[in-house]
Design an enzyme around this catalytic site. Structure first.
Site, mmCIF file in Angstrom:
data_model
loop_
_atom_site.group_PDB
_atom_site.id
_atom_site.type_symbol
_atom_site.label_atom_id
_atom_site.label_comp_id
_atom_site.label_asym_id
_atom_site.label_seq_id
_atom_site.Cartn_x
_atom_site.Cartn_y
_atom_site.Cartn_z
ATOM 1 C CB SER A 63 -5.487 -7.925 -3.078
ATOM 2 O OG SER A 63 -4.575 -7.634 -1.936
HETATM 3 N N1 SAH Z 1 -1.742 -4.489 -0.085
HETATM 4 C C1 SAH Z 1 -1.500 -4.749 -1.179
HETATM 5 C C2 SAH Z 1 -1.079 -6.915 -2.188
HETATM 6 C C3 SAH Z 1 -0.521 -7.503 -0.733
HETATM 7 S S1 SAH Z 1 0.394 -8.524 -0.990
HETATM 8 C C4 SAH Z 1 -1.688 -4.433 -2.461
HETATM 9 O O1 SAH Z 1 -2.993 -3.249 -2.287
HETATM 10 O O2 SAH Z 1 -1.176 -4.319 -3.126
HETATM 11 C C5 SAH Z 1 1.466 -8.329 0.372
HETATM 12 C C6 SAH Z 1 2.848 -8.184 1.099
HETATM 13 O O3 SAH Z 1 2.791 -7.805 2.097
HETATM 14 C C7 SAH Z 1 3.947 -8.189 0.212
HETATM 15 O O4 SAH Z 1 4.567 -7.174 -0.750
HETATM 16 C C8 SAH Z 1 4.925 -8.033 1.017
HETATM 17 O O5 SAH Z 1 5.959 -7.884 0.631
HETATM 18 C C9 SAH Z 1 4.645 -7.674 2.524
HETATM 19 N N2 SAH Z 1 4.724 -8.368 3.236
HETATM 20 C C10 SAH Z 1 5.176 -9.728 3.777
HETATM 21 N N3 SAH Z 1 5.565 -9.475 4.855
HETATM 22 C C11 SAH Z 1 5.239 -8.154 5.669
HETATM 23 C C12 SAH Z 1 6.186 -7.286 6.891
HETATM 24 N N4 SAH Z 1 6.809 -8.197 8.130
HETATM 25 N N5 SAH Z 1 5.377 -6.169 7.218
HETATM 26 C C13 SAH Z 1 5.170 -5.277 6.028
HETATM 27 N N6 SAH Z 1 5.358 -5.823 4.944
HETATM 28 C C14 SAH Z 1 5.198 -7.500 4.910
#
Ligand code: SAH
Length: 216
Positions: free
Chosen positions: A62
């Site tokens: 993000s």
């Molecule tokens: N917080 C992260 C950015 C997240 S991007 C950082 O600091 O880098 C969103 C993430 O959510 C992705 O890696 C995606 O694979 C994950 N995601 C999507 N659905 C999910 C779920 N049901 N459970 C866990 N992770 C999930």
């Protein structure tokens, strides 16, 4: 050679001036965590631009202003137990770890194995594994074995708040989640009062990858 420390300081000053960073704890956390160590290696030089950057597959780390906003929304304090859904790079979890003074427990769940491994490596390499625990699984189920939590941060956009997450928040807790609506994605802050009453507040229009999983 780019001076990362200087670039980081400048970014934090900008986010303070923009009113995104409000507290000393979040300012200090953003100053401490080296974002250049969490971005994909080919994007290191862009680590202190205020934008999201690609990780693996569709996932992105993000933008710094979003990380700061999520962190401010949960009102970090020492001793908190925090659940994050969507570990990605592990950066958000590391910033939260610093914001709670490294006193407390952060559980971050990632549904994609390569990213769960990537986050785990970053967390270990940068010395956050005493506070941050990375789990591979579907975060829409929450983490029943570690519940309840003082705060829950969802970093992928959902059609609605997964019921399991609501059930794993403590009274007095805060849950931030981007929801998909007709007008686009809106970041909401849900609070559960001591009496068990939910209320919610719109924080911003946002752009996250979509939440996957069973319980959405
Ligand atoms: N917080 C992260 C950015 C997240 S991007 C950082 O600091 O880098 C969103 C993430 O959510 C992705 O890696 C995606 O694979 C994950 N995601 C999507 N659905 C999910 C779920 N049901 N459970 C866990 N992770 C999930």
């Amino acid at each position: 050679m780019l001076d990362f420390t200087r670039a980081r300081r400048r970014l934090v000053e900008d986010l303070i001036a923009e009113g995104i960073i409000k507290s000393k704890s979040v300012a200090e956390a953003m100053l401490k965590v080296p974002r250049e160590e969490f971005v994909a290696p080919e994007y290191r030089l862009m680590a202190y631009e205020d934008s999201a950057l690609p990780l693996i597959g569709e996932a992105t780390i993000s933008a710094p202003h979003m990380v700061a906003m999520l962190c401010e929304a949960i009102r970090p304090r020492e001793g908190m137990r925090i659940l994050e859904v969507g570990a990605g790079s592990g950066y958000q979890a590391a910033v939260c770890a610093e914001a709670i003074g490294r006193e407390g427990e952060i559980y971050t769940v990632e549904i994609e194995l390569p990213l769960a491994l990537y986050a785990t490596q970053n967390i270990e390499r940068l010395g956050y594994s005493d506070v941050v625990n990375v789990f591979y699984g579907d975060g829409t189920e929450g983490l029943p074995e570690k519940a309840p939590f003082d705060a829950i941060i969802v970093t992928a956009a959902a059609p609605r708040v997964p019921e399991a997450l609501k059930g794993q928040l403590k009274a007095g807790g805060r849950l931030v989640i981007p929801l998909e609506e007709r007008a686009g994605q809106i970041l909401y802050l849900y609070t559960l009062s001591q009496e068990g009453v939910w209320s919610r507040e719109k924080l911003a229009y946002v752009s996250f990858v979509k939440l996957k999983g069973k319980f959405i």
